[in-house]
Design an enzyme around this catalytic site. Structure first.
Site, PDB file in Angstrom:
ATOM      1  N   GLY A   1      18.988  62.234  75.904  1.00  0.00           N
ATOM      2  CA  GLY A   1      19.618  61.011  76.365  1.00  0.00           C
ATOM      3  C   GLY A   1      21.123  61.065  76.155  1.00  0.00           C
ATOM      4  CB  CYS A   2      23.849  59.353  77.920  1.00  0.00           C
ATOM      5  SG  CYS A   2      23.104  57.710  78.058  1.00  0.00           S
ATOM      6  CE1 TYR A   3      25.535  54.134  74.624  1.00  0.00           C
ATOM      7  CE2 TYR A   3      23.351  53.669  75.454  1.00  0.00           C
ATOM      8  CZ  TYR A   3      24.683  53.346  75.362  1.00  0.00           C
ATOM      9  OH  TYR A   3      25.170  52.238  76.006  1.00  0.00           O
TER      10      TYR A   3
ATOM     11  CB  THR B   1      24.261  63.917  74.212  1.00  0.00           C
ATOM     12  OG1 THR B   1      23.040  64.327  74.840  1.00  0.00           O
ATOM     13  CG2 THR B   1      25.281  65.042  74.305  1.00  0.00           C
ATOM     14  CB  SER B   2      27.799  60.631  72.239  1.00  0.00           C
ATOM     15  OG  SER B   2      27.091  59.459  71.887  1.00  0.00           O
TER      16      SER B   2
END
Lengths: 346, 346, 346, 346
Positions: free
Chosen positions: A148-150, A152-153
């Site tokens: 997921g995007c969140y 990853t960060s």
């Protein structure tokens, strides 16, 4: 040439996959599927692709997809993916799944946060597609669960600290802000221009966002113990970009210089992670359109906390770009192929 | 008619003061000063004011200001204010100071975060201009220190919890996001349109922003003990608005219903604080152009933390609007005079 | 107190009407209707209105509306309006209709650009609600057809020139740019944040936009002869604002000074039209949230053309604000009541 | 490897040149100059370039530049360029000049719109760098005058019509809208975020913008006769992108089908011009970050006018991208080298 299909090409992840893949020298994009836009050239759905992508959206059966492609990007919603992916694997395809369906290793956790899982037998096999953590396993995988995007960060920001046991794992708070492309391309009042522009809002406050179990799973592995985090997502009036601000209490014995060395030793061989020099801070506009994750940290000596800030482009490193990075690893291409473009600014 | 002057009218706080005051029925705006734009009508500096404000910017001496006005809004930078304000007080004027110079009661703290203070003798007298906390004292004050924008959003969000001893005061983390008007109207590369738009960034990470001592001073008073917070500001690609997301560990014995009741009992008589119903969340676009502070909280039962979210318009409740609210109290006008406008959306 | 209803309150025009009317001293807002949101407080549909508007959206019959209100704002789509309005008039109500249904005097023109008209007998009676042109007639009207947003900006910009016979009426080209609120609040892919932000596009190019007959009708009256214009609308990545750039060939004998005098004599008694001084140009951000129309012109001596630029807030002077201005005239209130607010900038 | 220098690398054109050139396979970027940032890595001035460009900004003499590079991009302001360029040519370098100094063939016209020209003897030699018009001449040039951004969008839009004698050349009106990056990176109040966002404004109305003589020069060549245009630029609240809406009266005998064929025959061999299918319209967001120029036209049969709409990214096809395209032609590289990236959307 490796033949590649995008299943579910009409969302923002789909168009970004097509944008990246249309210049990839080792693959040929052979099919793009969309029920909604079947019969329409993808370049009419997304006019930026005119003269770059000539494929027409099709409503293909799984078997037709398998006839056309060696590698499949599944860019369909969760639940749809759990039905599709096993069929693709059964036909001998390599799959990069961009949904949440194969990210969680524990089916009970999945079913607690999502719904019943019809293909739980594949969870053990799926590799979590964060190359900076699982590169070797990805290389041998037939099913990559693209993060997921969140997550990853946040995971990339915390990994060096957790591996080095540098923080109190029960104090982690992640305050994340995402561009609106993360909300998808479905017509909805809440993501209309006039509702979002010149504004800012939190959503799913209080520990309810579905990325939480995914983040906790990976952070727990890194920490070597089960942990829980506070996570609050917010909606930014920008198209692309996630910036996460992560707080944790620092353990004794880690000063700024040691931490900087830690981050560098962890990431200096990574092409897509840029550890910023002390005094610099990330910004979404400096990773825009690229596969980079920019990371910085600050030590707050007054409170004993470390503050990690990390920025990605949510539809590149947070979705399509990382998916291509995974494909490159799976297929044995140089890992950065198709992802060499510098971020564009302004 | 009370005669009112704005000293330092050419910044974003100045134009907003003029916008609000030009329709205020109890006052007459009699002078607007600006060194840079002396001789130019304020409505040429800010063309939105055409036909609403006919005053010309002047470079007035303090004594000329005193001849013209009964109440003075000092919208000059810190350090400039500490020289100006005592002269105005000496001439018998009421002063609403929008700088940081008279907000901190402890001169040592001020000098630690700012610079030497030349008028420390006025610190004891100055009233911190947050009407929801200090209404009575403001009513009798001749010097009101108008709060900072970030502090307003954070203090109002936490006040009920701290007074009720509902949170562990050593766990407070405030992650705040501000529109770009907070950075002022000075020409600078960092706030050019192309540097800010379609982007998001943190700044002054790690406990270095000058609003920290102000926030801690007021939270400590509310808590009845000294406390320290982590505070991270971020720059939003919007003009107006601050949203603060504040985390703290909840003490035992406070469930959501009790907390909702607590917030309501605290704020239901306040005209400018809107406690949102359970399930609703604030957004900067819903307070835009108004003096409201919208507040919600969520209990994260997984981690035992409470997450408070509060939104204001940084140049209204975070600056000019709150200053007018203070003037109204100082002058005995109904507190909402000139501030009745509903937020505009979209 | 005059009792006022808004029929169709859940669009951007509806929320803006409510925002303006909630502080209007001469009226009481007694009903807001919405089929979609029936049963929901308007302040939940539009949280900016919290604590300002307590009405609940209702799905009222026409007769229930008539029981509640003396004046009705019809903010429903065209075609719906032509059925509703005659019933309201029949019940003795005053109606400000914000649709296109009663703007065109010639039913054939209406039916050519829209569809069959079921209430054509009211076209002769309806007064075109541009107070700067039709103030007296509005004062005696029971049906005011509130102008379109683009027409308001273009007609006000050209009126002085046409009345003075200063331009060749066959050379008029209007290039207009509108904020996205003009596209309404319906969920649609084309107006999602990610489709609009950081972009700009024309639409309905080539003489096909339905505001053309309305503009031509009024310009022809002013010119004293039938004329046709070229008109191109564009979509701006802003919420509010229209700026029209209008070109025409100047007739001999009109120099810049004479033209400036012409504009001033035409508009100096108008509270909501600001003729800019020579050298200044309008901008949407200087009329934001207000009922002003800012107008400037430039003479291009190289080509013999005059270029008129005019700016309004499309949901204030281009819709809700002008509607309230019309209500004030109809009801005999001072014309600017409720509309005194200065534009907010930034 | 061809060695390439960017003189004046610290503006938005400079960073975009560096972004494109850092992945160009045939060249090596060997020097980036900046007086203001001398000594600072370019990737600190523009953090998007981190890990992509390692060069440090230098304040080099012309002779040092000549030692380092075979091809020089001059990205300095006009007037500065006219002094620099002759020296570079004298040292045998190929020069792509991005200023206005060598675009106008007639020194009198230049001096009328700009100032005295100190190197007028090079005007005859300089080739106007619009490859779609002057590809052959560019191939043999040592000095390419890279076109202005507005002229590129307008000339490409009109060229087929003028060559075919399809329009009345005395009726051309170009209404253009540009992103704010066109205003440069200098610190100025007028281009601060808060002044530009959520707004829209015209500037230099009435035939005063310095791109006018450049546009007229090239349109006159295409038309075979001297012509004058009306041109109005506007400032968009976006970073990148120009959209021009161009009006002209159509001559008899050209219907839509014939015109569509005309555009296609003109541009179908051009890699960077996309003639849109009938019914489609350009948008800046569909060319963002790319070297494409998208063009459409609409015939307004009511008024007899044709409306051409064309969109480019002002810092790619309008500046840096076109400059690289010219370099490719000058150096004999495939024309699209380094410019193959699809536009990114959203």
């Amino acid at each position: 040439m490796t033949r590649v299909a995008i299943v579910g090409a009409s969302g923002y992840t789909g168009v970004e996959l097509a944008r990246i893949l249309c210049n990839h020298p080792n693959i040929e994009l052979t099919a793009v599927t969309s029920r909604q836009y079947a019969g329409m050239p993808l370049a009419e759905v997304f006019p930026n692709l005119r003269s770059k992508v000539s494929l027409v959206c099709e409503n293909l059966t799984t078997s037709e997809i398998c006839d056309r492609a060696d590698v499949v990007f599944a860019a369909v919603p969760h639940k749809t993916a759990m039905d599709l992916v096993p069929q693709l694997l059964g036909a001998g395809k390599k799959v990069i799944d961009l949904s949440a369906d194969f990210r969680l290793r524990d089916v009970a956790v999945y079913e607690d946060w999502y719904q019943a899982h019809s293909s739980a037998e594949f969870l053990a096999e799926a590799v979590y597609g964060l190359p900076e953590l699982y590169r070797d396993a990805i290389g041998g995988a037939r099913l990559v669960a693209n993060p997921g995007c969140y997550p990853t960060s946040i995971i990339l920001g915390l990994a060096p600290l957790l591996k080095a046991n540098a923080i109190d794992v029960h104090t982690i708070i992640a305050d994340s802000k995402s561009g609106t492309s993360g909300a998808g391309r479905g017509a909805a009042v809440g993501t209309l221009f006039c509702e979002v522009t010149d504004g800012f809002r939190p959503y799913k406050v209080g520990g309810t966002h579905r990325h939480i179990p995914e983040i906790e799973q990976e952070l727990s592995v890194l920490a070597g113990e089960a942990l829980q985090i506070s996570f609050t997502p917010h909606l930014l009036p920008i198209s692309r970009g996630i910036l996460s601000t992560v707080y944790a209490t620092l353990r004794p014995g880690f000063d700024a210089a040691a931490l900087q060395a830690l981050y560098h030793s962890h990431y200096d061989n990574e092409q897509f992670v840029r550890v910023l020099p002390s005094g610099s801070l990330p910004a979404t506009q400096y990773v825009r359109g690229s596969n980079f994750c920019d990371i910085a940290f600050s030590v707050d000596s007054r409170t004993g906390r470390i503050v990690i800030t990390s920025a990605i482009d949510n539809i590149v490193k947070g979705a399509a770009g990382q998916a291509v990075q995974n494909m490159n690893i799976v297929c044995g291409f140089p890992e950065a192929t198709g992802l060499e473009g510098a971020p564009f600014f302004p």
